[in-house]
Design a protein around this motif. Structure first.
Motif, PDB file in Angstrom:
ATOM      1  N   ILE A  96     -56.809  30.502   3.229  1.00 58.76           N
ATOM      2  CA  ILE A  96     -55.987  29.377   3.666  1.00 58.76           C
ATOM      3  C   ILE A  96     -54.972  29.900   4.671  1.00 58.76           C
ATOM      4  O   ILE A  96     -54.472  31.021   4.533  1.00 58.76           O
TER       5      ILE A  96
ATOM      6  N   MET B 152     -41.255  27.940  -3.650  1.00 54.36           N
ATOM      7  CA  MET B 152     -40.517  29.187  -3.502  1.00 54.36           C
ATOM      8  C   MET B 152     -39.455  29.058  -2.403  1.00 54.36           C
ATOM      9  O   MET B 152     -39.763  29.048  -1.221  1.00 54.36           O
TER      10      MET B 152
ATOM     11  N   ILE C 168     -41.761  42.698   1.086  1.00 55.28           N
ATOM     12  CA  ILE C 168     -41.469  41.724   2.142  1.00 55.28           C
ATOM     13  C   ILE C 168     -40.337  42.190   3.058  1.00 55.28           C
ATOM     14  O   ILE C 168     -40.317  41.848   4.236  1.00 55.28           O
TER      15      ILE C 168
HETATM   16  N1  LIG Z   1     -39.148  39.546  -2.176  1.00 52.59           N
HETATM   17  C1  LIG Z   1     -37.985  38.932  -2.157  1.00 52.59           C
HETATM   18  O1  LIG Z   1     -36.921  39.559  -2.188  1.00 52.59           O
HETATM   19  C2  LIG Z   1     -37.944  37.424  -2.132  1.00 52.59           C
HETATM   20  C3  LIG Z   1     -36.760  36.770  -2.492  1.00 52.59           C
HETATM   21  C4  LIG Z   1     -36.713  35.372  -2.460  1.00 52.59           C
HETATM   22  C5  LIG Z   1     -37.838  34.664  -2.087  1.00 52.59           C
HETATM   23  N2  LIG Z   1     -38.979  35.330  -1.741  1.00 52.59           N
HETATM   24  C6  LIG Z   1     -40.141  34.534  -1.344  1.00 52.59           C
HETATM   25  O2  LIG Z   1     -41.205  34.763  -2.251  1.00 52.59           O
HETATM   26  C7  LIG Z   1     -42.466  34.579  -1.576  1.00 52.59           C
HETATM   27  C8  LIG Z   1     -43.319  35.799  -1.784  1.00 52.59           C
HETATM   28  O3  LIG Z   1     -42.632  36.907  -1.267  1.00 52.59           O
HETATM   29  P1  LIG Z   1     -43.117  38.411  -1.488  1.00 52.59           P
HETATM   30  O4  LIG Z   1     -41.885  39.223  -1.540  1.00 52.59           O
HETATM   31  O5  LIG Z   1     -44.101  38.487  -2.577  1.00 52.59           O
HETATM   32  O6  LIG Z   1     -43.769  38.647  -0.054  1.00 52.59           O
HETATM   33  P2  LIG Z   1     -45.175  39.217   0.419  1.00 52.59           P
HETATM   34  O7  LIG Z   1     -45.053  39.415   1.874  1.00 52.59           O
HETATM   35  O8  LIG Z   1     -45.549  40.374  -0.441  1.00 52.59           O
HETATM   36  O9  LIG Z   1     -46.155  38.003   0.114  1.00 52.59           O
HETATM   37  C9  LIG Z   1     -46.256  36.864   0.933  1.00 52.59           C
HETATM   38  C10 LIG Z   1     -47.666  36.328   0.816  1.00 52.59           C
HETATM   39  O10 LIG Z   1     -47.773  35.160   1.650  1.00 52.59           O
HETATM   40  C11 LIG Z   1     -48.989  35.249   2.373  1.00 52.59           C
HETATM   41  N3  LIG Z   1     -48.898  34.471   3.613  1.00 52.59           N
HETATM   42  C12 LIG Z   1     -48.106  34.722   4.708  1.00 52.59           C
HETATM   43  N4  LIG Z   1     -48.341  33.809   5.667  1.00 52.59           N
HETATM   44  C13 LIG Z   1     -49.287  32.965   5.172  1.00 52.59           C
HETATM   45  C14 LIG Z   1     -49.959  31.826   5.696  1.00 52.59           C
HETATM   46  N5  LIG Z   1     -49.713  31.357   6.937  1.00 52.59           N
HETATM   47  N6  LIG Z   1     -50.883  31.196   4.918  1.00 52.59           N
HETATM   48  C15 LIG Z   1     -51.145  31.661   3.670  1.00 52.59           C
HETATM   49  N7  LIG Z   1     -50.546  32.729   3.116  1.00 52.59           N
HETATM   50  C16 LIG Z   1     -49.638  33.378   3.871  1.00 52.59           C
HETATM   51  C17 LIG Z   1     -49.174  36.742   2.646  1.00 52.59           C
HETATM   52  O11 LIG Z   1     -50.508  37.055   2.993  1.00 52.59           O
HETATM   53  C18 LIG Z   1     -48.729  37.334   1.317  1.00 52.59           C
HETATM   54  O12 LIG Z   1     -49.777  37.392   0.372  1.00 52.59           O
HETATM   55  C19 LIG Z   1     -42.105  34.287  -0.116  1.00 52.59           C
HETATM   56  O13 LIG Z   1     -42.098  32.888   0.076  1.00 52.59           O
HETATM   57  C20 LIG Z   1     -40.704  34.845   0.010  1.00 52.59           C
HETATM   58  O14 LIG Z   1     -39.988  34.237   1.052  1.00 52.59           O
HETATM   59  C21 LIG Z   1     -39.059  36.688  -1.769  1.00 52.59           C
END
Ligand SMILES: NC(=O)c1ccc[n+]([C@@H]2O[C@H](COP(=O)([O-])OP(=O)(O)OC[C@H]3O[C@@H](n4cnc5c(N)ncnc54)[C@H](O)[C@@H]3O)[C@@H](O)[C@H]2O)c1
Length: 257
Positions: free
Chosen positions: A64, A147, A201
Motif C-alpha cells: 500500500i 497515530m 525513525i
Molecule cells: N518513534 C517515535 O519516536 C514516534 C513518536 C510518536 C509517533 N510516532 C509515529 O509512529 C509511527 C511509526 O513510527 P516508527 O517510529 O515505527 O517509524 P518507522 O519509520 O520505523 O515506521 C514507519 C512505517 O511507515 C511506513 N510508511 C512510510 N510511508 C508510507 C506510505 N506512503 N505508505 C505506507 N506505509 C508507509 C514505512 O515503510 C514504515 O514501515 C509514525 O506515524 C510516527 O510518526 C513515532
C-alpha cells in the motif's frame, strides 16, 4: 483470546524495530487475525506470515502507498476478497501507523517536503480510514486508532518540526470529528500521542541528542514499542467501547497537560 472472530489491519508495520510491527504482533498475540499494509508488498506478506505463524492466526500482507487513493482502494479490495472467501474474519480494527517525520527547520522546508509529510501522515490516515470504514459500519463494530505524536501537542521538540507537528495535529482534529460523526455506529475513533519511542525513525539523532532527550523525560527514558502497542490494542477491545474521540498520551510524563 477475545478476538478470533476479527481482523486487525495495520499500516506501516514492516519496519525493523518499528512501532507498527510490534502492534501487529500484539494484535496477533491477543488472538486477532492480522493484515499488514506497507510500501513493500513482499515484505508485508513476509512479516505478516511470520507473525501469523508465531501466534497461529490468519495473516495477510499487501502493498500500500497510503498517499495514493488507487493503492489504498486496491489493498482494501484484496482484504475484502479474503474476508468474502472466508480466509479472514471481518475487519474489526484499523491502526493507522504509517508515517514519516522531518527535522528540517521551517525556513528550509520546501512545499514538496510539506506536501509529502502531510500526505503520508494526514491524507494517508484519511484515505485508509475511508476505505475500511464502510465494512465496520456494516458490522456495527469498529476500532480505529490513529497515530499522532506529542509533537502535535507541544510543537515538536522531540525530532519532527513544523510539517510533522502540523500533520500529526491534523490527525487529532480528524480523529475527534470522525468520532463525533460515528458515535451511534459502534465504531470508535481514537488517537495516540507517543513521545519519543525507541525506533529507527529519528535518523540522524546522535548519542548525545538521545541522552539529552532521555534526561528531559520524567520517566528517564524513551518508550518501548510494546508500551505503545499495549494502548493501541486495548483501544481495540470490546472493553474500550466508551472511549472515542480521545487522545491517549504515551510520553513518560514529558508533556503533562
Ligand atoms: N518513534 C517515535 O519516536 C514516534 C513518536 C510518536 C509517533 N510516532 C509515529 O509512529 C509511527 C511509526 O513510527 P516508527 O517510529 O515505527 O517509524 P518507522 O519509520 O520505523 O515506521 C514507519 C512505517 O511507515 C511506513 N510508511 C512510510 N510511508 C508510507 C506510505 N506512503 N505508505 C505506507 N506505509 C508507509 C514505512 O515503510 C514504515 O514501515 C509514525 O506515524 C510516527 O510518526 C513515532
Amino acid at each position: 483470546m477475545f478476538n478470533t472472530q476479527r481482523t486487525a489491519v495495520i499500516t506501516g508495520a514492516t519496519s525493523d524495530r518499528g512501532i507498527g510491527e510490534t502492534v501487529a504482533r500484539r494484535y496477533a498475540r491477543e488472538g486477532w487475525a492480522i493484515v499488514i499494509l506497507d510500501l513493500d508488498g513482499e515484505k508485508s506478506a513476509k512479516v505478516a506470515a511470520a507473525i501469523g505463524g508465531e501466534f497461529d492466526v490468519p495473516s495477510f500482507g499487501y502493498e500500500i502507498d497510503v498517499t495514493s487513493e488507487e493503492s489504498v482502494t486496491a489493498a482494501e479490495a484484496a482484504v475484502a476478497a479474503e474476508v468474502r472467501d472466508g480466509n479472514l474474519p471481518t475487519v474489526g480494527a484499523l491502526a493507522n501507523i504509517a508515517g514519516i517525520t522531518s527535522p528540517v527547520p521551517f525556513l528550509e522546508t520546501t512545499l514538496e517536503l510539506w506536501n509529502k509529510v502531510m500526505a503520508v501522515n494526514a491524507t494517508g490516515t484519511y484515505l485508509v480510514t475511508k476505505a475500511f470504514l464502510p465494512g465496520m459500519i456494516d458490522a456495527g463494530f469498529g476500532r480505529i486508532v490513529n497515530m499522532s505524536s506529542v509533537s502535535a501537542q507541544r510543537g515538536g521538540g522531540v525530532f519532527g518540526k513544523v510539517p510533522y507537528s502540523s500533520a500529526k495535529a491534523a490527525i487529532l482534529g480528524f480523529t475527534k470529528a470522525l468520532a463525533r460523526e460515528l458515535g451511534p455506529t459502534g465504531v470508535t475513533v481514537n488517537a495516540v500521542t507517543p513521545g519519543a519511542v525507541d525506533t529507527n525513525i529519528r535518523v540522524g539523532a546522535t548519542a548525545e541528542s538521545e541522552a539529552a532527550l532521555a534526561a528531559s523525560i520524567p520517566v528517564g527514558r524513551t518508550a518501548t514499542t510494546e508500551e505503545v502497542a499495549a494502548v493501541i490494542t486495548f483501544l481495540s477491545t470490546d472493553d474500550a467501547a466508551y472511549l472515542t474521540g480521545a487522545t491517549f498520551d504515551i510520553n513518560g510524563g514529558s508533556h503533562i497537560h
